[in-house]
Write an enzyme that holds these catalytic residues in place. Sequence first.
Site, PDB file in Angstrom:
ATOM      1  CG  ASP A  90      -0.478  -0.213   2.493  1.00 44.53           C
ATOM      2  OD1 ASP A  90       0.739  -0.402   2.614  1.00 44.53           O
ATOM      3  OD2 ASP A  90      -1.266  -0.188   3.460  1.00 44.53           O
TER       4      ASP A  90
HETATM    5  C1  LAN Z   1       3.433  -0.627  10.216  1.00 44.75           C
HETATM    6  C2  LAN Z   1       3.404   0.762   9.765  1.00 44.75           C
HETATM    7  C3  LAN Z   1       2.820   0.982   8.411  1.00 44.75           C
HETATM    8  C4  LAN Z   1       1.739  -0.016   8.081  1.00 44.75           C
HETATM    9  C5  LAN Z   1       0.818   0.396   6.922  1.00 44.75           C
HETATM   10  C6  LAN Z   1       1.573   0.767   5.663  1.00 44.75           C
HETATM   11  C7  LAN Z   1       0.016   1.615   7.333  1.00 44.75           C
HETATM   12  C8  LAN Z   1      -0.147  -0.752   6.649  1.00 44.75           C
HETATM   13  O1  LAN Z   1      -1.096  -0.378   5.714  1.00 44.75           O
HETATM   14  C9  LAN Z   1       0.571  -2.026   6.351  1.00 44.75           C
HETATM   15  C10 LAN Z   1       1.418  -2.445   7.559  1.00 44.75           C
HETATM   16  C11 LAN Z   1       2.435  -1.383   8.002  1.00 44.75           C
HETATM   17  C12 LAN Z   1       3.601  -1.433   7.044  1.00 44.75           C
HETATM   18  C13 LAN Z   1       2.981  -1.665   9.394  1.00 44.75           C
HETATM   19  C14 LAN Z   1       3.106  -3.058   9.858  1.00 44.75           C
HETATM   20  C15 LAN Z   1       3.456  -3.265  11.341  1.00 44.75           C
HETATM   21  C16 LAN Z   1       4.435  -2.232  11.858  1.00 44.75           C
HETATM   22  C17 LAN Z   1       5.691  -2.335  11.036  1.00 44.75           C
HETATM   23  C18 LAN Z   1       3.782  -0.853  11.658  1.00 44.75           C
HETATM   24  C19 LAN Z   1       2.484  -0.676  12.405  1.00 44.75           C
HETATM   25  C20 LAN Z   1       4.779   0.044  12.342  1.00 44.75           C
HETATM   26  C21 LAN Z   1       5.263  -0.783  13.566  1.00 44.75           C
HETATM   27  C22 LAN Z   1       4.808  -2.242  13.343  1.00 44.75           C
HETATM   28  C23 LAN Z   1       5.867  -3.239  13.831  1.00 44.75           C
HETATM   29  C24 LAN Z   1       5.365  -4.661  13.645  1.00 44.75           C
HETATM   30  C25 LAN Z   1       6.220  -2.950  15.279  1.00 44.75           C
HETATM   31  C26 LAN Z   1       7.118  -3.927  15.949  1.00 44.75           C
HETATM   32  C27 LAN Z   1       6.329  -4.960  16.656  1.00 44.75           C
HETATM   33  C28 LAN Z   1       6.239  -6.242  16.310  1.00 44.75           C
HETATM   34  C29 LAN Z   1       5.096  -7.052  16.775  1.00 44.75           C
HETATM   35  C30 LAN Z   1       7.276  -6.899  15.479  1.00 44.75           C
END
Ligand code: LAN
Length: 762
Positions: A483
């Site tokens: 996305d």
């Molecule tokens: C994010 C941030 C961006 C987000 C979007 C692009 C908004 C979404 O549409 C797809 C998933 C994604 C890329 C995403 C996945 C999970 C993340 C990376 C996070 C929410 C930012 C932090 C999170 C990450 C998993 C945090 C660390 C914790 C764990 C459980 C590994």
Amino acid sequence: MWKFVSAGNSGGHPLLRSLNNNKGRQTWEYDPNGGTLEQRAEVERLRAAFTANKDTQHHSGDELLRLQCADRIKAKQYAPPSGPVPDKLSAEGVEAHLKGAISFYECLQQEDGHFPGDYGGPMFLLPGLIIALYTCGVLDQVFTPHHKKEALRYLTNHQNEDGGFGLHIEGGSTMFGTGLNYVMARLLGAGAEEEWIKKAREWMHARGGATYITSWGKFWLAVLGVYSWDGMNPLTPEMWLLPHKAWTGIGWLHPGRFWCHCRMVYLPMSYVYGKRGTCTETPLTAAIRQELYPMPYGKIDWNAARNLCAKEDLYYPHPLVQDVLWWALYQAEGVLQGSWLRKKALAECMKHIHYEDENTRYVDIGPVNKVINMLACWLEDPKGQAFQKHLPRVYDYLWLAEDGLKMQGYNGSQLWDTSFAVQAIAEAGLMDVSARCLAKAHEYVEQSQVIEEAQAPLSEYYRHISKGAWPFSSRDHGWPISDCSSEGLKAALTLAQLPASKVGAAIPAERIYDCVNVILSYQNSDGGMATYENTRSFHWLEILNPAETFGDIIVDYSYVECTSACITALCAFKKQYPDHRSSEIAASLQRAEAFIRSIQRKDGSWYGSWGVCFTYACWFGATGLAALGHSCQSDEALRRCCTFLADKQQADGGWGESYLSCQDKVYSQLEGGSHVVNTAWAMLALMGAGYHRVDPAPLHAGARFLASAQLPSGDWPQQHISGVFNRNCMITYANYRNIFPIWALGHYRRLVLLGEPEITLA
Ligand code: LAN
């Protein structure tokens, strides 16, 4: 005074490597001579104001960033209309609100074109960093006394009234949050007998002590040497040696099939576990060891502690099969430890860790693997270059606001926010106020596209293709996302429709084609799109999810958000490039549409996995279907979605959804009035579906709510937290309060008030 520094200016470290002169890099530096007396006084006033309200307003408002932009804000050309908002908004009235909003938001934009902002929220990240730095003996080198002071401020500001700490800033106390933040406070110099520390300790002891912490908490405590490795379910590194091929059967359990965030966290964790990498004991760790438990440390039954978890933390309880599996692996540990197989497994882990570090310029995919990779590099070679290269990148994850210093969920949300900002501002159609800002944002979008693959061979490192993709944050991070690629592409296509003399030259077609290639590659067999990769395994594998606080971390599923973003991007592309891979795109759109329809809930809504929550997902669901030519007048699914949303509108004219929707999967109204971001999402969904042609009243009321909530500066207030991951942990999106009201008001003005035809790109 603290100063926000971005891009090229934030570089300078001899081991910091960047592909584009640090575009998008965000760091905070302390300048002892910085700031005038008044500015410093203002900082103190903002901090005091946050602390005074901390029990009711948990979310900081990014006021220090705003303060730094104060001169630009003062000099800006437009302010929104003052006085009460009229009962009926006119197009000119909305235009004035928009001009005020855009000229305010532009003041936050950086030289490199991106919009910075706080990406904090989770409370379990900074403690891991502090434990790792302490273990590696570099805490005082990386954290100045000013960093420590601000990190402690953050802790005292986010301690709950009951003495504990939550998983995230708005959550109730958990053992994971309390145990880790307790330890962090002690490592940063807080005394065991300080009142707030005692309160946190009492919270833990009243619930059995830190043996009840979640598995990730157990890991960090074991690293520090204040919990026994024997009290952990095994993180067997040998899993990396399993065959990967599906036909082997066991290949389905290979970590290469896990969601990338999950595999990238368990990779270094299993290395550190396999090596039993532990901090050398110090008087402080010896003291902490005694403080964490209500019973003497020597009396703890570690085998029993493996499966303990406080009820406050338990979002995903282990199924029985998992307990059996851990028991078996626990028995195997005796044989595996120190064996040649273990050595081989550890070497395999390090190979993947180094690859990840090098291919992200030591930023790493996220805050958890960043820190554990750094620790693993140190354990492998404390004097080595790899560890040294990690250090300057620690600052990429730190953010400072009036509530203190926090560790962010990513190295920022730069590309994501900037792409949305472009679409929102362009929608307003006010080129005289927006041209300069759009031109700058264009530079950032152009500079952040991933134009080269990660190092070959991709399959050996379980990597998806990246060439042509857009990342979530910066080019240096570089992981491709479905996305983010789609939003980046839509921003690029939006800008390409505007005069190049005003917003700069369009990105060349070849690079646009590369992005489309990536987007098409993301389609799963169910027709939907997942986040970073294709779905590589099955939902039933979630039974292996050992992280009690997080749901659905094992598999990268198809999501409505990702799928809809790909649909709208492909539709926009098709419009500008009708002949490129047209039949493939048509087929892909058809399957994606079927997927979106298949996951709509009976009540007409969609569940949001990455934003709070049903309003967020309805925006995606509705605009996805709308881009394919449907409207609520002709389409049953859209009609049901509109009815769902109209039904949720609050008395103040807006929409407000609580984060509880995410964890409970049931719509939960926000108490105390609406939220500007939810309101904007709901309005965009309704307008996308064409509901204004059926009944414009909810939209008039929504727009009035947004206009009334706007601050005299043109900004909007920061309300409750808007983002989420893994169902249960909330995350800040500081830019949403500006982007989405601008987008919704801009769309409302054109569509509803001026009756202009849709200018959605489709
Ligand atoms: C994010 C941030 C961006 C987000 C979007 C692009 C908004 C979404 O549409 C797809 C998933 C994604 C890329 C995403 C996945 C999970 C993340 C990376 C996070 C929410 C930012 C932090 C999170 C990450 C998993 C945090 C660390 C914790 C764990 C459980 C590994």
